[in-house]
Structures are given as C-alpha cells and as structure tokens.
Write a protein that holds these residues in place. Structure first.
Motif, PDB file in Angstrom:
ATOM      1  N   LEU A 160       0.977  -1.387  -0.054  1.00 49.54           N
ATOM      2  CA  LEU A 160      -0.175   0.092   0.028  1.00 49.54           C
ATOM      3  C   LEU A 160       0.720   1.200  -0.171  1.00 49.54           C
ATOM      4  N   ASP A 161       0.605   2.051  -0.886  1.00 44.32           N
ATOM      5  CA  ASP A 161       1.271   3.245  -1.051  1.00 44.32           C
ATOM      6  C   ASP A 161       0.030   4.464  -1.005  1.00 44.32           C
ATOM      7  N   VAL A 162       0.733   5.637  -0.531  1.00 49.09           N
ATOM      8  CA  VAL A 162      -0.250   6.762  -0.342  1.00 49.09           C
ATOM      9  C   VAL A 162       0.555   7.981  -0.979  1.00 49.09           C
ATOM     10  N   THR A 163       0.142   8.481  -1.967  1.00 43.99           N
ATOM     11  CA  THR A 163       1.062   9.613  -2.513  1.00 43.99           C
ATOM     12  C   THR A 163       0.757  11.037  -1.673  1.00 43.99           C
ATOM     13  N   GLU A 164       1.661  12.065  -1.878  1.00 46.07           N
ATOM     14  CA  GLU A 164       1.360  13.219  -1.436  1.00 46.07           C
ATOM     15  C   GLU A 164       0.219  14.188  -1.801  1.00 46.07           C
ATOM     16  N   ARG A 165      -0.285  13.810  -3.114  1.00 50.96           N
ATOM     17  CA  ARG A 165      -1.378  14.501  -3.513  1.00 50.96           C
ATOM     18  C   ARG A 165      -2.625  13.825  -2.908  1.00 50.96           C
ATOM     19  N   ALA A 166      -2.505  12.560  -2.538  1.00 51.55           N
ATOM     20  CA  ALA A 166      -3.591  11.978  -1.901  1.00 51.55           C
ATOM     21  C   ALA A 166      -3.858  12.582  -0.236  1.00 51.55           C
TER      22      ALA A 166
ATOM     23  N   LEU B  54      -2.069  -4.719   7.638  1.00 54.58           N
ATOM     24  CA  LEU B  54      -1.099  -3.889   7.071  1.00 54.58           C
ATOM     25  C   LEU B  54      -1.368  -2.341   7.579  1.00 54.58           C
ATOM     26  N   ARG B  55      -0.386  -1.597   7.901  1.00 59.31           N
ATOM     27  CA  ARG B  55      -0.371  -0.408   8.365  1.00 59.31           C
ATOM     28  C   ARG B  55       0.775   0.390   7.638  1.00 59.31           C
ATOM     29  N   VAL B  56       0.236   1.570   7.113  1.00 58.48           N
ATOM     30  CA  VAL B  56       1.341   2.370   6.585  1.00 58.48           C
ATOM     31  C   VAL B  56       1.103   3.831   6.918  1.00 58.48           C
ATOM     32  N   GLU B  57       2.322   4.764   7.348  1.00 58.98           N
ATOM     33  CA  GLU B  57       2.167   5.897   7.836  1.00 58.98           C
ATOM     34  C   GLU B  57       2.364   7.013   6.721  1.00 58.98           C
TER      35      GLU B  57
ATOM     36  N   PHE C  88      -2.833   4.848   7.580  1.00 57.47           N
ATOM     37  CA  PHE C  88      -3.785   3.977   6.661  1.00 57.47           C
ATOM     38  C   PHE C  88      -3.470   2.423   7.409  1.00 57.47           C
ATOM     39  N   PHE C  89      -4.550   1.850   7.212  1.00 53.59           N
ATOM     40  CA  PHE C  89      -4.662   0.460   7.524  1.00 53.59           C
ATOM     41  C   PHE C  89      -5.557  -0.429   6.812  1.00 53.59           C
TER      42      PHE C  89
ATOM     43  N   ASP D 131      -4.079   7.767  -4.754  1.00 53.50           N
ATOM     44  CA  ASP D 131      -3.554   8.913  -5.235  1.00 53.50           C
ATOM     45  C   ASP D 131      -4.919   9.989  -5.386  1.00 53.50           C
ATOM     46  N   ALA D 132      -4.649  11.012  -6.043  1.00 53.27           N
ATOM     47  CA  ALA D 132      -5.857  12.049  -6.018  1.00 53.27           C
ATOM     48  C   ALA D 132      -5.538  13.024  -7.388  1.00 53.27           C
TER      49      ALA D 132
END
Length: 94
Positions: free
Chosen positions: A3-9, A55-58, A64-65, A82-83
């Motif tokens: 799981l990845d979270v972009t800066e835009r998101a 799964l946990r992502v900061e 985000f989990f 993404d956003a």
C-alpha cells in the motif's frame, strides 16, 4: 499486498476532506456492482479494531490500515492511493 499513499492523496484528504494529523484511515473492500470487477476500495476514518491491522502505512502524519478481512482483495497486488483534484483514486496493479 503493498500500500502506497501519494503526497497528492494526503493533501486531498487534509485540504478537501478535513482529515488531520494523527488520524487513522481504514482502507476497505466494498461491493461496487457487476461487471468484470465487482469490488472497489473505499476509506473510512476509523481506528483499527481489536483484531488489529494486517497492514499499516504511515503517510503525511496519518495512519492508513487494512484489516485482515479485507486483505484478500489485493493480496498479490500493489495499491496506490492517489488524488486528482478533490477526487481520490485507487490504482491497483498486479
């Protein structure tokens, strides 16, 4: 599952949706209708349950989990949140 979270998101969630640092966001599987892909991903502002998180992502000061019961959807995939403007997008890759 990755799981990845972009800066835009992160910016979208904070600026458009009102999320704040320190909050937990559950990524979950929901039924979206028929067709070739009847399921989609969604998010909820929610803390992990007693079962914890598979799964946990900061990202951007937020957590985000994904719970164990939802990891089947992207078990062997990479999910990127993404956003584009005010819209979140979930990109799922094999």
């Amino acid at each position: 599952m990755k799981l990845d979270v972009t800066e835009r998101a992160v910016a979208c969630l904070k600026n458009e949706w009102g999320f704040e640092d320190g909050e937990s966001i559950r990524v979950y599987v929901r039924y979206a209708g028929g067709g070739s892909e009847p399921y989609a991903l969604g998010i909820l502002k929610e803390k992990p349950g007693d079962d914890g998180a598979a799964l946990r992502v900061e990202a951007g000061g937020m957590t985000f989990f994904v719970e164990e019961r939802d990891q089947w959807y992207a078990e062997h995939r990479r999910v990127t949140i993404d956003a584009e403007g005010e819209e979140l997008r979930f990109l799922v890759e094999e």
